[in-house]
Design a protein around this motif. Sequence first.
Motif: not given
Length: 489
Positions: A3-11, A21-24, A74-78
């Motif tokens: 999930q994007l939120k997990d990848i961005l931890y500490k950023v 919560e978008t899947a990456v 901004l693209n609403e799907s991104v």
Amino acid sequence: MAQLKDILYKVSLQSVSGNMETAVAQLAFDSRKVADGTAFVAIKGTQVDGHEYIEKAIEAGAVAIICEHLPENLNESVTYVQVKDSEEALGIMSANFFGNPSEKLHLVAITGTNGKTTCVTLLYQLFRGLGYNTGMLSTVENKINDEVLKATHTTPDAITINELLAQMVSKGCTHCFMEASSHAIVQRRIAGLKFKGAVFTNLSHEHLDYHKTFDEYIRAKKLLFDNLPAGAFALVNYDDKRGPIMLQNTKAWKHKYALKSFADYKAKILSNTLQGLELDIDGHTVWFKLIGDFNAYNLLAVYGTAILLDEEETDVLQELSAVDPARGRFEIVPTKSGITALVDYAHTPDALENVLHTIKEFRTGNEKVITVVGCGGNRDKEKRPVMAKIACDFSDKVVLTSDNPRFEEPDAIIADMQTGVTPANFRKTLVVADRREAIKTAVSLAEPKDIILVAGKGHEDYQEIKGERFPFDDKLILKEMLDLIHSQD
């Protein structure tokens, strides 16, 4: 997939628009590598600004955009995430995406102008010899245990680093030794990594095409030590006047090695020959396969690192005495011609002087020293005349030639070098722009017992011209020419 939120931890985030919560499925900072499910990080590079490729990345399937400046539309799907520093964000995100593999390894970084590759290679060989599963990230090659992976940069990009570290962890590695270039440190390619320690070898004139001033170059190296965590170690060459600077402000445990100064790890050169070095290290007399004063420092740095990683002195020294030099570093080319032929990666003034000074120590006085040297194109121009002057000062004959000209004209690079040739040295200097012909010329000038040094490219097996890499190996060509001369005798 994460999930994007997990990848961005500490950023450090400045704004968010969209679903965290978008899947990456993967990360990319090059729009050409974007596929469905990619989080694209827009980086302002030295040549290209990734922000200009955001729309292209979305068209290719990017589901999240991490950038310093948001697009107007901004693209609403991104999902768009604005950060202060995209390079740092990419480093932290890469570490998170691959499960923070550096936290599962004893990861040690080596930085400095010269000696990085040798130290990393020796550490890799040492810890393999001590029985550990070990990884290596170096200029010459990357390794995971005995698996060899071709290296394209001194320090890879953040995604590649973490992917390689994750592979090391999955294959049971406990240790990894990596080179940390000044470019990589400043560009935050090592952000998000947890280091067990860092080593400083030395600092001399290099990369001013990028850093602009020597002070900026020093600061780049120092950043590695400034960012070390408490509990890590910082080991520096205390004979180098920049060694103490590296230790200022670091939270890490401070340690020193030296041949001349008071230090935690000391060595004395007992014997220095073309067959190897005999050193007294902390009261132990040991013979090593490596040659030259500069390698005494490298061996001492490796010894100190191993002790700081809790290895036993006698085990370390026993294994170190058996290790081989790094490829293309003061490498002797075998020949039956009676000529001593050497290939070395020396491409900085300090490195070239070290190698030629070592050769001078071996001379009996009767043999000639013939040096083949060039300078790389699209790189620091200030060092070109200095390199030529050093070559002339320490050699009987100098052949100025092409190195990796890249997008510059070889003749223009050589002309810059020639400004460092004093009138007294004109007669000992030849210009042969074609590197193959330059090596052939050096061999034709040599007689038995003479010494030929081909400097600048070392391990490289290519020559970079106008954006293309052509096969070219100094060692193979030097051997070919020597064998040809021998067959004619």
